[in-house]
Design a protein around this motif. Sequence first.
Motif, PDB file in Angstrom:
ATOM      1  N   ASP A   1       0.781   5.896   1.262  1.00  0.00           N
ATOM      2  CA  ASP A   1      -0.531   5.278   1.507  1.00  0.00           C
ATOM      3  C   ASP A   1      -1.532   6.413   1.766  1.00  0.00           C
ATOM      4  OD1 ASP A   1       0.923   5.862   3.801  1.00  0.00           O
ATOM      5  OD2 ASP A   1      -0.081   4.352   5.025  1.00  0.00           O
TER       6      ASP A   1
ATOM      7  N   HIS B   1      -0.018   3.501  -6.868  1.00  0.00           N
ATOM      8  CA  HIS B   1      -0.925   2.562  -7.528  1.00  0.00           C
ATOM      9  C   HIS B   1      -0.124   1.707  -8.489  1.00  0.00           C
ATOM     10  CE1 HIS B   1      -4.606   4.788  -6.264  1.00  0.00           C
ATOM     11  NE2 HIS B   1      -3.745   5.787  -6.230  1.00  0.00           N
TER      12      HIS B   1
ATOM     13  N   ASN C   1       0.822  -1.222   0.000  1.00  0.00           N
ATOM     14  CA  ASN C   1       0.000   0.000   0.000  1.00  0.00           C
ATOM     15  C   ASN C   1       0.854   1.269   0.000  1.00  0.00           C
ATOM     16  OD1 ASN C   1       1.042   0.087   2.564  1.00  0.00           O
ATOM     17  ND2 ASN C   1      -0.922   0.305   3.613  1.00  0.00           N
TER      18      ASN C   1
END
Length: 401
Positions: free
Chosen positions: A78, A85, A71
Amino acid sequence: MAKEMIAMLLAGGQGSRLYALTEKLAKPAVPFGGKYRIIDFPLSNCVNSGIDTVGILTQYQPLVLNEYIGNGQPWDLDRLQGGVHVLPPYQKSSGSDWYKGTANAIYQNISFIERYDPKYVIILSGDQICKQDYSDFLRFHKEKNAEFSVAVMEVPWEEASRFGLMVADGDDKITEFQEKPKEPKSNLASMGIYIFNWDILRKYLEEDEANPESENDFGNNIIPSLLRDGRRMYAYHFDGYWKDVGTISSLWEANMEVLDPEHSGINLFDSNWKIYSRNSGMTGHKICKGAVVENSMITDGCRIKGSVKHSVLFAGVKVEDGAIVEDAVVMGGTVIKAGAVVKHCIVAENVTIGENAVVGSMPSGDENGVATIGAGVTVGNGAKVGPQAMVRTNVEGGEEV
């Protein structure tokens, strides 16, 4: 929510010239410098430069890379708005799937970029070791009122023909681009790091995709198209540390340079520009009584009973009694058993080198190749691996490779 600039990080490379190191691993996930992976550098540069939205375009052997990034928490990426991504290629109803080239990879993710409505997009390479302030690069782009800017580095003239070269005038305006020319007109090598105005990038990606003759590549197609149309293109001079670790010898050299930050220009101990990584979660390292450690980087969880000189040891490496490690890059979880000699080589993760085995040797005369052992390989007791060998499978005890 609109962002001023987002980053698109090209991390799909197969890294075929790293051979045994990338058979099960994407090149940006290759370990580096004791506790890092190559991709930690551009991700950390983004965070340190104030960029909080990064799309990572993966393709080849992405599992380790995806798991490592997770993440984005180790890099403070995050975020609810933006963050990191992972963007693998995906099948659409129109039938497009694998990324065909660097430009096609960005084209396939236009919808991702649109979500953030950025004014600028920086395109980064996931397979370089580089510490760079991208905010300084953006400031240059704005001051020049550029539509496209590329980071360049001066290289020795005798090496210039190995690179894509930007020919620029006295104001840094790009007048010509040469791809690995026999007779270079410039020694400004493209680092493969670009800033585009998003409206310009989108226009040229769409035109490139519509051209069936195109290789869908930035260097071969997009940049020549921008030049043809007389766009405002500028070369940003970068003078920090940059290394394309695309070969075994360059990866080995870059690791060795970590041990000499005063002279090499790469300082992993710089608290003002930290390189972040996912913690190994291991205990501290231990150097036992009678062990010898000189000018080396020893990482979490290592256990040293033998001799380690001018080497980089990643997390959890064990060096048993009487073993000698010199000028070596030894990746995580590897065990070097008693009496083994490991010199001038790269040893991948989770390798076992048996008792009294010999891997590599210090260079003599013209031979300066780096021996390489692939991940998970066992080198049997008393086996010998030559100074330039590339080992992908187990070596039996006593065998010579």
